[in-house]
Structure formats: C-alpha cells, structure tokens
Design an enzyme around this catalytic site. Structure first.
Site, PDB file in Angstrom:
ATOM      1  N   ARG A  22      -7.981  -3.534  17.963  1.00 18.90           N
ATOM      2  CA  ARG A  22      -8.151  -4.375  18.615  1.00 18.90           C
ATOM      3  C   ARG A  22      -7.122  -6.069  19.280  1.00 18.90           C
ATOM      4  NH1 ARG A  22     -13.522  -4.900  18.352  1.00 18.90           N
ATOM      5  NH2 ARG A  22     -13.447  -3.157  20.064  1.00 18.90           N
ATOM      6  N   ASN A  86     -17.456  -8.407  11.936  1.00 16.41           N
ATOM      7  CA  ASN A  86     -16.580  -7.135  11.019  1.00 16.41           C
ATOM      8  C   ASN A  86     -15.991  -7.794  10.225  1.00 16.41           C
ATOM      9  OD1 ASN A  86     -16.374  -6.253  14.105  1.00 16.41           O
ATOM     10  ND2 ASN A  86     -15.701  -8.914  13.625  1.00 16.41           N
ATOM     11  N   ASP A 102      -9.741  -3.636  10.323  1.00 19.53           N
ATOM     12  CA  ASP A 102     -10.689  -3.437  10.668  1.00 19.53           C
ATOM     13  C   ASP A 102     -11.588  -1.786   9.346  1.00 19.53           C
ATOM     14  OD1 ASP A 102     -13.101  -4.082  12.767  1.00 19.53           O
ATOM     15  OD2 ASP A 102     -12.907  -1.633  12.821  1.00 19.53           O
ATOM     16  N   ASP A 104     -14.829  -0.789  10.200  1.00 23.07           N
ATOM     17  CA  ASP A 104     -15.583  -0.149  10.769  1.00 23.07           C
ATOM     18  C   ASP A 104     -16.807  -0.892  10.715  1.00 23.07           C
ATOM     19  OD1 ASP A 104     -13.428   2.481  11.818  1.00 23.07           O
ATOM     20  OD2 ASP A 104     -14.222   2.433   9.312  1.00 23.07           O
ATOM     21  N   ASP A 106     -19.963  -2.764  11.343  1.00 20.15           N
ATOM     22  CA  ASP A 106     -20.323  -4.074  12.272  1.00 20.15           C
ATOM     23  C   ASP A 106     -21.725  -4.636  11.346  1.00 20.15           C
ATOM     24  OD1 ASP A 106     -17.992  -4.016  13.424  1.00 20.15           O
ATOM     25  OD2 ASP A 106     -18.943  -2.552  14.262  1.00 20.15           O
ATOM     26  N   ASP A 119     -22.574   1.217  13.091  1.00 17.56           N
ATOM     27  CA  ASP A 119     -21.312   2.167  13.173  1.00 17.56           C
ATOM     28  C   ASP A 119     -20.998   2.590  11.632  1.00 17.56           C
ATOM     29  OD1 ASP A 119     -20.667   1.390  15.148  1.00 17.56           O
ATOM     30  OD2 ASP A 119     -19.612  -0.484  14.883  1.00 17.56           O
ATOM     31  N   GLU A 122     -19.248   5.751  11.702  1.00 15.92           N
ATOM     32  CA  GLU A 122     -17.909   5.717  12.079  1.00 15.92           C
ATOM     33  C   GLU A 122     -17.594   5.392  10.523  1.00 15.92           C
ATOM     34  OE1 GLU A 122     -14.223   2.762  14.756  1.00 15.92           O
ATOM     35  OE2 GLU A 122     -16.799   2.289  14.745  1.00 15.92           O
TER      36      GLU A 122
END
Length: 176
Positions: A22, A86, A102, A104, A106, A119, A122
C-alpha cells in the site's frame, strides 16, 4: 536522515516478499525525534497493492517507529478516535519515502476502549507463502503482545487528547 516538520513525504508499505502492499501519496510531518516520525494523512490518495485506489476523507495521525515492529494510525471520526495498528518492520526514511514491511497482524482499538487483534489467519498463511523466519514470527508475536498491552492501558500514543493536539498542530503548520 530525517524529514523536517511540515514536510510532505510519501509512505510505502511492502510485504515480506518485496511486493508493494500500500502507498499513501502524502503525509505531512508533525513531529520527528530519534524514536519516531509522527505525520498526518488527510484527504490523501491511497493505492493498494492490487491497484485499487481510494481517498482518505478523515484525518489520521500516524506514528511510525524506527525501532518498534508496529505503527499506529489514529483516525479521527465523529464517534471518537479509532486506532488501527499494523504489525510491521521498523520504518526507514530514505529522504523521499517512509518505508516498512507489513506483517499482516493488526490491532484495533475502539473509542470505548475495546481492543481486538485482526488478520491472524493471514499471518499464519503468509508465514508459509512468504517463508517468514522463526525469528520474524517470534518478533511479530512479541511486539503484538506489547502493542495490545499499550492499547489496553492507553499508553502513548493511545491518548485522544494527544491526537487532537497533533491535529491542531497540523492547522498551525498549514497556516505558515
């Protein structure tokens, strides 16, 4: 190398495999010290790794750390300040962009004080897909636990008064 207060910089977040996660087109620096950069993103373009674009409509005071494995985004909304954190590598500033990886997981804190972890599935999936080392997994898990504790006990930067002080500082900077 550190940006100056009032400077507008880019923010880039990557994944462990080097892919772009992002980007934020701009963040105005509100504070800088040896530990962190504090900035605001407000009415800023965000581009997701898959190419989707969206525009931030609410101000967010963001804390990016040079040695901590997380960052904290404090979103100012009508019902109060929401914190979205994050788990990520320590941030680096290269003279143009603030960058991190990042990982994953959060952590979200609501105005009523409730704290949740997001997450986790993830994070488990990417451990295999992106070949996270045991050391990375342990660091991220340890930092997640520290971050949850900070959020639950409202330790810095989980303080609504502080967030509004930074938000007011943003308007002072814009008037210069």
């Amino acid at each position: 190398m550190k940006p100056k207060i009032g400077e507008v910089i880019y923010i880039q977040s990557y994944k462990h495999d080097g892919s772009l996660h992002r980007t934020w087109s701009s963040g105005t620096v509100l504070d800088v010290d040896d530990e962190k950069i504090v900035l605001i993103t407000y009415k800023t373009w965000v581009v997701e790794g898959d190419g989707r674009k969206w525009f931030t409509r609410e101000p967010a005071i963001c804390f990016y750390y040079f040695e901590r494995w997380y960052n904290v985004i404090s979103m100012i909304r009508k019902k109060g300040v929401y914190y979205y954190c994050n788990l990520a590598s320590p941030s680096i500033y290269d003279g143009e962009s603030l960058k991190n990886i990042d990982y994953d997981l959060d952590v979200k804190k609501f105005p009523d004080g409730k704290v949740i972890v997001l997450d986790e599935d993830e994070f488990l999936d990417h451990q295999v897909k992106m070949n996270y080392s045991d050391e990375i997994i342990e660091i991220v898990e340890t930092e997640k636990n520290k971050l949850v504790e900070r959020a639950e006990y409202s330790y810095f930067p989980f303080n609504e008064k502080l967030i509004y002080q930074y938000f007011n500082q943003y308007f002072d900077i814009k008037e210069r």
